[in-house]
Design a protein around this motif. Structure first.
Motif, short mmCIF file in Angstrom:
data_model
loop_
_atom_site.label_atom_id
_atom_site.label_comp_id
_atom_site.label_asym_id
_atom_site.label_seq_id
_atom_site.Cartn_x
_atom_site.Cartn_y
_atom_site.Cartn_z
N ILE A 1 6.40 6.42 -3.79
CA ILE A 1 5.11 5.80 -2.84
C ILE A 1 3.96 5.97 -3.42
CG2 ILE A 1 4.14 5.84 -0.58
CD1 ILE A 1 6.81 4.42 -0.28
N LEU A 2 2.95 4.89 -3.58
CA LEU A 2 1.83 5.22 -4.46
C LEU A 2 0.75 5.80 -3.34
CD1 LEU A 2 1.38 2.11 -6.54
CD2 LEU A 2 2.38 4.25 -7.17
N LEU A 3 0.16 7.01 -3.87
CA LEU A 3 -0.82 7.73 -3.19
C LEU A 3 -2.15 7.71 -4.27
CD1 LEU A 3 -2.23 9.66 -0.75
CD2 LEU A 3 -1.27 11.52 -2.01
N ASP A 4 -3.13 7.19 -3.80
CA ASP A 4 -4.27 6.98 -4.89
C ASP A 4 -3.95 6.18 -6.03
OD1 ASP A 4 -5.96 8.07 -3.03
OD2 ASP A 4 -5.72 9.93 -3.84
N GLY A 5 -2.91 5.41 -6.17
CA GLY A 5 -2.39 4.48 -7.10
C GLY A 5 -1.26 5.15 -8.17
N ILE A 6 -1.02 6.50 -7.59
CA ILE A 6 0.00 7.41 -8.27
C ILE A 6 1.11 7.75 -7.50
CG2 ILE A 6 0.10 9.42 -9.60
CD1 ILE A 6 -2.89 9.51 -9.98
N PRO A 7 2.28 7.58 -8.17
CA PRO A 7 3.52 7.91 -7.20
C PRO A 7 3.40 9.28 -6.81
CG PRO A 7 4.36 7.01 -9.23
CD PRO A 7 2.94 7.16 -9.41
N ALA B 1 16.92 13.64 -7.46
CA ALA B 1 16.96 12.20 -7.15
C ALA B 1 18.05 11.55 -6.86
CB ALA B 1 15.99 11.32 -7.97
N ASN B 2 18.31 10.57 -6.02
CA ASN B 2 19.48 9.97 -5.56
C ASN B 2 19.68 8.65 -6.05
OD1 ASN B 2 21.41 12.22 -5.27
ND2 ASN B 2 20.31 12.67 -3.45
N ARG B 3 18.37 7.95 -6.26
CA ARG B 3 18.32 6.75 -6.38
C ARG B 3 17.03 6.45 -7.39
NH1 ARG B 3 15.91 4.37 -0.63
NH2 ARG B 3 14.84 6.54 -0.17
N ASN B 4 16.76 5.41 -7.97
CA ASN B 4 15.62 5.15 -8.87
C ASN B 4 15.51 6.10 -9.97
OD1 ASN B 4 14.66 2.77 -7.31
ND2 ASN B 4 14.18 4.14 -5.76
N ILE B 5 16.80 6.38 -10.52
CA ILE B 5 16.77 7.53 -11.59
C ILE B 5 15.72 7.19 -12.52
CG2 ILE B 5 18.32 8.98 -13.31
CD1 ILE B 5 18.94 9.12 -10.04
N GLU B 6 16.09 6.05 -13.21
CA GLU B 6 15.17 5.41 -14.35
C GLU B 6 13.72 5.77 -14.25
OE1 GLU B 6 17.47 3.58 -12.79
OE2 GLU B 6 19.10 3.66 -14.04
N GLU B 7 13.07 5.27 -12.80
CA GLU B 7 11.80 5.45 -12.85
C GLU B 7 11.32 7.03 -12.69
OE1 GLU B 7 9.83 2.83 -9.65
OE2 GLU B 7 11.77 2.16 -9.45
N TYR B 8 11.98 7.80 -12.16
CA TYR B 8 11.72 9.15 -12.27
C TYR B 8 11.85 9.72 -14.03
CZ TYR B 8 11.69 9.77 -7.31
OH TYR B 8 11.51 9.77 -5.69
N GLU B 9 12.85 9.25 -14.40
CA GLU B 9 13.02 9.74 -15.89
C GLU B 9 11.91 9.18 -17.02
OE1 GLU B 9 17.83 9.91 -16.52
OE2 GLU B 9 16.90 8.10 -16.81
N GLN B 10 11.01 8.35 -16.44
CA GLN B 10 9.97 7.97 -17.17
C GLN B 10 8.86 9.16 -17.13
OE1 GLN B 10 8.37 4.37 -15.45
NE2 GLN B 10 10.38 3.22 -15.94
N SER B 11 8.99 10.03 -16.51
CA SER B 11 8.32 11.28 -16.20
C SER B 11 8.40 12.11 -17.58
CB SER B 11 8.22 12.04 -14.80
OG SER B 11 9.48 12.49 -14.79
N GLY B 12 9.65 11.95 -18.07
CA GLY B 12 9.92 12.90 -19.32
C GLY B 12 10.80 14.07 -18.60
N CYS B 13 10.91 14.10 -17.43
CA CYS B 13 11.72 15.32 -16.51
C CYS B 13 13.25 14.84 -16.57
CB CYS B 13 11.24 15.52 -15.50
SG CYS B 13 9.45 15.88 -15.26
#
Length: 191
Positions: free
Chosen positions: A27-33, A53-65
């Motif tokens: 969810i975006l807070l001030d334009g940032i997840p 995380a149990n869903r949207n794995i690829e989106e979280y992986e974009q953080s480099g973590c």
């Protein structure tokens, strides 16, 4: 007193039922997840950060973590995410934070470490209430935690109590643990 090498972990594996099922961490807070606000605060305090995380794995992986999904099936709550992170941690200690607390203290790791009172677990307390998902846990808790979850229990505070976890007082900064549970709270957020 210096603190040991610690892995940071962001808990973003919940179902977010109060968010209408939307992935709370994204969810975006001030334009940032939302989870990236936590990442920004936790990253300087630890050796590396991982995400539960149990869903949207690829989106979280974009953080480099590195991203880990619960090793136990069936959405067993934050403890399941904590177990998985502890099972995979490269360090003996893990600093946990939920993905919905964008103001966590910038000295959280140090204060929990210094306040843990020789216990294997410590968690934040703001003077009024406990914040058990904001915690420092040792990997020696893997087996007791696995047994607890396999026994059908899910309550985080009960598990921490059973492990004689130390409540570390953050009464000087209670706003640090203000969290976002609904889309309205996110929309109307002010620091």
């Amino acid at each position: 007193m210096s603190i040991p090498s610690i892995t940071g972990a962001i808990l973003a594996g919940g179902q977010a039922t109060r968010m209408g099922g939307a992935d709370k961490g994204l969810i975006l807070l001030d334009g940032i997840p939302l989870y990236q606000h936590v990442l920004k605060r936790i990253q300087p305090q630890v050796k590396q950060v991982v995400i539960s995380a149990n869903r949207n794995i690829e989106e979280y992986e974009q953080s480099g973590c590195a991203v880990f999904s619960d090793s136990l099936s069936g959405f067993k709550g934050p403890l399941a995410g904590m177990l998985t992170i502890l099972e995979n941690s490269p360090t003996e200690w893990v600093l946990f934070s939920s993905c919905d607390t964008p103001l966590i203290p910038q000295d959280l790791a140090q204060r929990l470490w210094l306040g843990k009172n020789n216990q294997l677990a410590a968690y934040a307390h703001d003077g009024d209430r406990a914040h058990p998902t904001i915690a420092l846990l040792n990997t020696q808790l893997v087996q007791p935690l696995r047994n607890y979850l396999l026994g059908g229990d899910r309550k985080l505070m009960i598990f921490l109590s059973q492990q004689q976890a130390t409540a570390v007082n953050f009464q000087d900064n209670p706003q640090a643990f203000k969290n976002i549970n609904t889309l309205d709270e996110c929309k109307n957020w002010n620091q």
